[in-house]
Scaffold this motif. Structure first.
Motif, PDB file in Angstrom:
ATOM      1  N   LYS A 110      -2.324   0.494  -4.803  1.00  0.00           N
ATOM      2  CA  LYS A 110      -1.554  -0.693  -4.076  1.00  0.00           C
ATOM      3  C   LYS A 110      -1.507  -1.984  -5.372  1.00  0.00           C
ATOM      4  CE  LYS A 110      -2.863  -4.287  -1.743  1.00  0.00           C
ATOM      5  NZ  LYS A 110      -1.863  -4.628  -0.542  1.00  0.00           N
ATOM      6  N   ALA A 130      -3.699   0.691  11.256  1.00  0.00           N
ATOM      7  CA  ALA A 130      -4.116  -0.125  10.388  1.00  0.00           C
ATOM      8  C   ALA A 130      -3.297   0.474   9.280  1.00  0.00           C
ATOM      9  CB  ALA A 130      -5.940   1.225   9.772  1.00  0.00           C
ATOM     10  N   PHE A 131      -2.689   1.656   8.988  1.00  0.00           N
ATOM     11  CA  PHE A 131      -1.707   2.100   7.711  1.00  0.00           C
ATOM     12  C   PHE A 131       0.019   1.740   8.416  1.00  0.00           C
ATOM     13  CE2 PHE A 131      -5.567   5.360   7.800  1.00  0.00           C
ATOM     14  CZ  PHE A 131      -5.940   4.398   6.603  1.00  0.00           C
ATOM     15  N   LYS A 155      -7.742   4.049   2.458  1.00  0.00           N
ATOM     16  CA  LYS A 155      -7.940   3.112   2.676  1.00  0.00           C
ATOM     17  C   LYS A 155      -8.172   1.944   0.962  1.00  0.00           C
ATOM     18  CE  LYS A 155     -10.501   4.191   7.099  1.00  0.00           C
ATOM     19  NZ  LYS A 155     -11.826   3.670   7.426  1.00  0.00           N
ATOM     20  N   SER A 204       1.036  -0.974  -0.069  1.00  0.00           N
ATOM     21  CA  SER A 204      -0.024  -0.335   0.233  1.00  0.00           C
ATOM     22  C   SER A 204       1.074   1.045  -0.313  1.00  0.00           C
ATOM     23  CB  SER A 204      -1.162  -0.025   1.537  1.00  0.00           C
ATOM     24  OG  SER A 204      -1.382  -1.201   1.510  1.00  0.00           O
ATOM     25  N   MET A 207       1.591   0.638   4.629  1.00  0.00           N
ATOM     26  CA  MET A 207       1.776   1.787   4.251  1.00  0.00           C
ATOM     27  C   MET A 207       3.200   2.445   3.914  1.00  0.00           C
ATOM     28  SD  MET A 207      -0.774   4.948   3.044  1.00  0.00           S
ATOM     29  CE  MET A 207      -2.379   3.739   2.670  1.00  0.00           C
ATOM     30  N   THR A 263      -5.635   1.783  -0.581  1.00  0.00           N
ATOM     31  CA  THR A 263      -4.908   1.253  -0.740  1.00  0.00           C
ATOM     32  C   THR A 263      -4.642  -0.442  -0.397  1.00  0.00           C
ATOM     33  OG1 THR A 263      -3.190   2.222   1.062  1.00  0.00           O
ATOM     34  CG2 THR A 263      -3.772   3.053  -1.218  1.00  0.00           C
ATOM     35  N   LEU A 264      -5.585  -0.433   0.930  1.00  0.00           N
ATOM     36  CA  LEU A 264      -5.834  -1.722   1.358  1.00  0.00           C
ATOM     37  C   LEU A 264      -6.439  -2.709   1.439  1.00  0.00           C
ATOM     38  CD1 LEU A 264      -6.694  -0.430   4.652  1.00  0.00           C
ATOM     39  CD2 LEU A 264      -4.061  -0.199   3.920  1.00  0.00           C
TER      40      LEU A 264
END
Length: 132
Positions: free
Chosen positions: A107, A74-75, A129, A46, A78, A131-132
């Motif tokens: 992504k 959550a990231f 989000k 990500s 990344m 990219t998740l």
């Protein structure tokens, strides 16, 4: 006495150094590098590319939002790249970017979204989000 002072000074230096490290569960923040971007894309990561300029008020408004989101677990996987608009040259062309305050999300090798001038935390979070 000198020994205690030396130990105390060393402890303070070590504590300052550790406090300056990013949290282990934070997004990786890097200066833009085309090879590093390509490697992250190939690895399926990500990715966010933030095209910014030091004189840009919108970019300055985006920075604390990005800092907060980068610290969000959550990231944590990344990779965030910072690309300086003033010195970006060929990288800006390669990314098809014409203005500062551009956020480009990937992504892996696929672009998942792009925004220009967005300073809303909800909008930027939604982009990340993607990219998740």
């Amino acid at each position: 006495m000198i020994h205690r002072f030396t130990l105390l000074a060393a402890a303070l230096v070590a504590l300052t150094w550790v406090a300056a490290l990013p949290p282990a569960n934070a997004a990786e923040r890097l200066p833009y590098d085309a090879a590093a971007l390509a490697a992250a894309q190939k690895a399926g990561k990500s990715i966010l590319v933030h095209v910014s300029a030091p004189w840009c008020a919108t970019c300055k408004a985006q920075k604390p939002i990005l800092d907060k989101l980068a610290a969000d677990p959550a990231f944590k996987d990344m990779v965030m790249f910072e690309l300086d608009f003033d010195t970006g040259g060929e990288a800006l062309k390669a990314l098809n970017t014409r203005v500062q305050s551009t956020l480009i999300a990937y992504k892996g090798e696929k672009e998942s979204g792009r925004t220009v001038g967005d300073t809303s935390s909800g909008g930027i979070e939604a982009l990340l989000k993607s990219t998740l």
